[in-house]
Enzyme design. Structure first.
Site, mmCIF file in Angstrom:
data_model
loop_
_atom_site.group_PDB
_atom_site.id
_atom_site.type_symbol
_atom_site.label_atom_id
_atom_site.label_comp_id
_atom_site.label_asym_id
_atom_site.label_seq_id
_atom_site.Cartn_x
_atom_site.Cartn_y
_atom_site.Cartn_z
ATOM 1 N N CYS A 137 -0.225 4.141 2.374
ATOM 2 C CA CYS A 137 0.100 3.887 3.782
ATOM 3 C C CYS A 137 1.597 3.989 4.023
ATOM 4 O O CYS A 137 2.040 4.527 5.046
ATOM 5 C CB CYS A 137 -0.437 2.528 4.223
ATOM 6 S SG CYS A 137 -2.248 2.465 4.300
ATOM 7 N N CYS B 187 0.846 -1.194 0.000
ATOM 8 C CA CYS B 187 0.000 0.000 0.000
ATOM 9 C C CYS B 187 0.886 1.250 0.000
ATOM 10 O O CYS B 187 1.417 1.646 1.046
ATOM 11 C CB CYS B 187 -0.932 0.012 1.209
ATOM 12 S SG CYS B 187 -2.017 1.458 1.213
#
Length: 164
Positions: free
Chosen positions: A134, A131
């Site tokens: 993130c 991700c």
């Protein structure tokens, strides 16, 4: 199972993984809590029961029960958040970026350990889960907290080795 027993099970074709696993155990860039929390959180992210058992056994000897729980929480929280925020980041419809996530994330506010450790563990799990949003958010939080680039790199290196 111990980490030594885990290393003994790694086949010769993955000798570099075995050597890298040995080297991270002697890494002095990170505190013992940071290091063993990383090993546990990344093992949980990898979802291999043998690896989880070895890392949990090792962590339980070195870090507090609260740190063990926080590492597990980081892995759990990031499993959820990485799916959601990876979708928001990759979806071509910009509307999703304006919508509230409506996901409970209370542990982030009070993880039970130093915030920088929780952020390192979250970054490493986010790297495993791929991700980018993130990873950017956790790397930024770590830099703002004064964590060195070497420590941040070590966290991701740990994730790469455990993932292998």
């Amino acid at each position: 199972m111990s980490i030594e027993q885990l290393k003994d099970q790694i086949p010769d074709f993955a000798k570099d993984v075995r050597l890298n696993l040995a080297s991270i155990l002697s890494d002095e860039t990170l505190s013992p809590q940071s290091k063993y929390g990383l090993l546990l959180a990344t093992a949980i992210a990898v979802r291999n029961p043998v690896v989880i058992a070895a890392m949990e056994s090792a962590a339980a000897v070195v870090i507090t029960p609260a740190a063990v729980a926080a590492a597990k929480s980081a892995a759990s929280m990031m499993a959820m958040n990485n799916v959601y925020y990876r979708f928001v980041h990759l979806a071509s419809n910009p509307e999703y970026k304006t919508m509230p996530a409506r996901l409970r994330m209370n542990v982030i506010g009070n993880p039970g350990v130093d915030k920088a450790d929780f952020e390192l563990w979250s970054l490493a799990v986010s790297a495993i889960n791929g991700c980018g949003a993130c990873m950017d958010a956790h790397e930024k939080a770590l830099r703002e907290a004064g964590v060195s680039s070497a420590a941040i790199q070590s966290a991701v290196r740990f994730a790469a080795i455990v993932q292998s």
